[in-house]
Scaffold this motif. Structure first.
Motif, PDB file in Angstrom:
ATOM      1  N   SER A 183       0.819  -1.219   0.000  1.00 18.09           N
ATOM      2  CA  SER A 183       0.000   0.000   0.000  1.00 18.09           C
ATOM      3  C   SER A 183       0.846   1.259   0.000  1.00 18.09           C
ATOM      4  CB  SER A 183      -0.942   0.000   1.207  1.00 18.09           C
ATOM      5  OG  SER A 183      -1.868  -1.053   1.117  1.00 18.09           O
ATOM      6  N   THR A 207      -4.077  -1.825 -11.321  1.00 14.75           N
ATOM      7  CA  THR A 207      -3.771  -2.160  -9.930  1.00 14.75           C
ATOM      8  C   THR A 207      -3.044  -3.499  -9.798  1.00 14.75           C
ATOM      9  OG1 THR A 207      -5.762  -3.448  -9.432  1.00 14.75           O
ATOM     10  CG2 THR A 207      -5.971  -1.071  -9.378  1.00 14.75           C
ATOM     11  N   ALA A 216      -7.723   1.729  -2.248  1.00 13.38           N
ATOM     12  CA  ALA A 216      -6.979   2.278  -3.387  1.00 13.38           C
ATOM     13  C   ALA A 216      -7.898   2.617  -4.545  1.00 13.38           C
ATOM     14  CB  ALA A 216      -5.899   1.297  -3.830  1.00 13.38           C
TER      15      ALA A 216
END
Length: 505
Positions: A183, A207, A216
């Motif tokens: 992350s 992603t 996200a």
């Protein structure tokens, strides 16, 4: 569902990346497509399925075929599909209403993609500057999506220029090629950077984060990403998923987070649309205008004649409505402490008229190259009312008013300033631009650029201009009570000036 103007790549595009997660089995690949179709059917997004094509007979060097000790040769060899198998997959993609996207890794694959009737080509990050492949891709009629993981800025600039100059419809994807991406390394601010650097290009997000990560996608949508891509698959005892591919349950949560993000963001155009409940709540907290005294029909109502208090009543004029630009008159008797309503008043807003005057004055000053401080107070004099401003009036910027005073005065073409005098103030006019006729005790005198004249206290003066004039007024201290007009109607007009504390843009 929405599509951007002049583009065949739709907005709110969610791309399911199959990659090698078919595991070399066409039946398993069909299952993945069907399960993702079931997960996505309840979402009002545009969906796409993406495959990857490699012509392995030429993609792998002859001397290295069968080398299972080399990671990617092993993976691609073990998950190889026949041309009939890939056509079955793309047919299934289209059967479920998905946009069909494919990534070619070599030139022969581009021809196969076109033959298989795909809708969009995808440039993999590793191929972003593979110029022979790019030349082959732009020779097709298909739009292009390009991932930018690990690509330096100069290379992105070059590819954007390459695609733009060939009039290609394309989208850039922010991407981090770390599988999975922690992350703290997602670098979602790069979406903002790409949007600023290429304002004419739409930006998306490919992603590779942990499949359970849903924040996200919401952040990327909030930053304006118009396309989102995720690796997907269906785990089995024989084929567990890798650490960055999402199973159907995880895809459902990912789409749910995206749906919530769009709901939180609101209108796509960004224009706020308050709810009726919100408006009613706010109105209840506003102050309404009430008369301080009895007001007769036809009487103009000024700020000194009213006070503001709660509660607000139906059709009430509120403090939020009140401004220097609002002219309010009574149409019926209004007793003290009674509300000003739409039904007992008439209202006219002069904002646009005032801003129009300001615009003309700004233009006159710029044309004359007259410099003045932007902080100067701005005054519009309309001696017989704003409706007669074109004939009688002027505009004035007060630069300083101490024991001495300096003003810049603009008189627009065709305007007159009625006769007046001062008992205390002595003033000097210095013409900066244009021409005017100045009357001193009724005697006319023409003044032109650079002329200077001093008007002593007690001398009656008026002026007019046909072409427009700008002049400095340099004087002793100005006092509002020291202006005496020959026509008493002007003195009686309490609404003969409009003041602005700043220049409207």
């Amino acid at each position: 569902m929405t599509t951007s103007t002049n583009s065949t790549i739709p907005d709110r595009l969610f791309i399911f990346e199959l990659a090698n997660n078919h595991m070399g089995s066409v039946e398993h690949g069909l299952r993945v497509i069907r399960e993702m179709a079931a997960v996505s059917k309840d979402y009002d997004f545009n969906f796409a399925f993406k495959l990857q094509y490699r012509e392995l007979d030429t993609f792998i060097h002859p001397d290295f075929k069968g080398r299972m000790d080399i990671k990617y040769i092993k993976r691609f060899s073990e998950t190889r599909l026949s041309r009939d198998d890939t056509r079955r997959l793309v047919d299934e993609v289209k059967k479920h209403g998905f946009t069909a996207i494919c990534t070619p890794f070599d030139e022969p694959s581009v021809d196969n993609i076109v033959a298989d009737n795909y809708d969009i080509l995808k440039i993999a990050s590793c191929s972003f500057t593979d110029w022979p492949l790019l030349e082959k891709m732009v020779a097709t009629d298909l739009p292009i999506i390009g991932s930018t993981a690990g690509v330096d800025q100069e290379s992105i600039d070059n590819v954007v220029s390459f695609l733009t100059n060939r009039d290609k419809d394309f989208v850039l994807m922010h991407c981090v090629a770390e599988y999975p991406t922690p992350s703290e390394k997602l670098q979602l601010n790069h979406i903002d950077y790409l949007r600023r650097r290429y304002p004419q290009v739409r930006i998306g997000y490919s992603t590779h984060e942990d499949p359970d990560e849903t924040a996200a996608v919401a952040i990327a949508i909030g930053k304006g990403a118009m396309a989102l891509e995720k690796h997907v698959g269906v785990p089995t005892p024989d084929w567990p998923l890798n650490a960055y591919s999402a199973n159907p349950e995880q895809v459902g949560k990912w789409l749910g987070a995206a749906k919530h993000a769009y709901a939180v963001l609101g209108d796509e155009e960004g224009a706020l649309k308050p709810t009726e409940a919100e408006l009613e709540s706010l109105r209840g907290l506003r102050r309404g205008a009430y008369a301080k005294r009895d007001i007769a029909p036809g009487e103009r109502i000024h700020s000194d004649d009213i006070f503001f208090a709660i509660p607000v009543q139906e059709e009430h004029v509120t403090a939020n409505d009140w401004s220097k630009y609002l002219q309010v008159s009574a149409t019926q008797p209004i007793a003290a402490n009674q509300p000003l309503l739409a039904s007992n008043t008439s209202q006219a807003n002069i904002r646009e008229r005032v801003y129009g005057i300001v615009g003309r004055v700004k233009n006159a000053l710029e044309q004359a190259n007259v410099v003045f401080p932007g902080t100067a107070n701005f005054e519009i004099s309309h001696h017989y009312g704003l409706e007669k401003f074109e004939e009688f009036g002027l505009t004035m910027m007060t630069v300083v008013n101490r024991d001495y005073c300096k003003k810049i005065i603009v008189v627009l073409p065709g305007q007159k300033h009625p006769e007046q005098s001062h008992k205390i103030k002595e003033e000097t006019f210095h013409v900066l631009d244009g021409e005017m006729v100045l009357y001193l005790d009724g005697v006319p005198r023409t003044l032109r650029r650079s002329d200077v004249v001093t008007i002593e206290a007690g001398v009656k003066h008026a002026f007019e201009t046909e072409s427009g004039v700008i002049f400095e007024e340099i004087s002793s201290n100005h006092q509002a009570s020291d202006s005496f007009y020959t026509d008493p109607a002007i003195t009686e007009n309490k609404d003969r000036k409009t003041y602005l504390m700043h220049w409207p843009s």
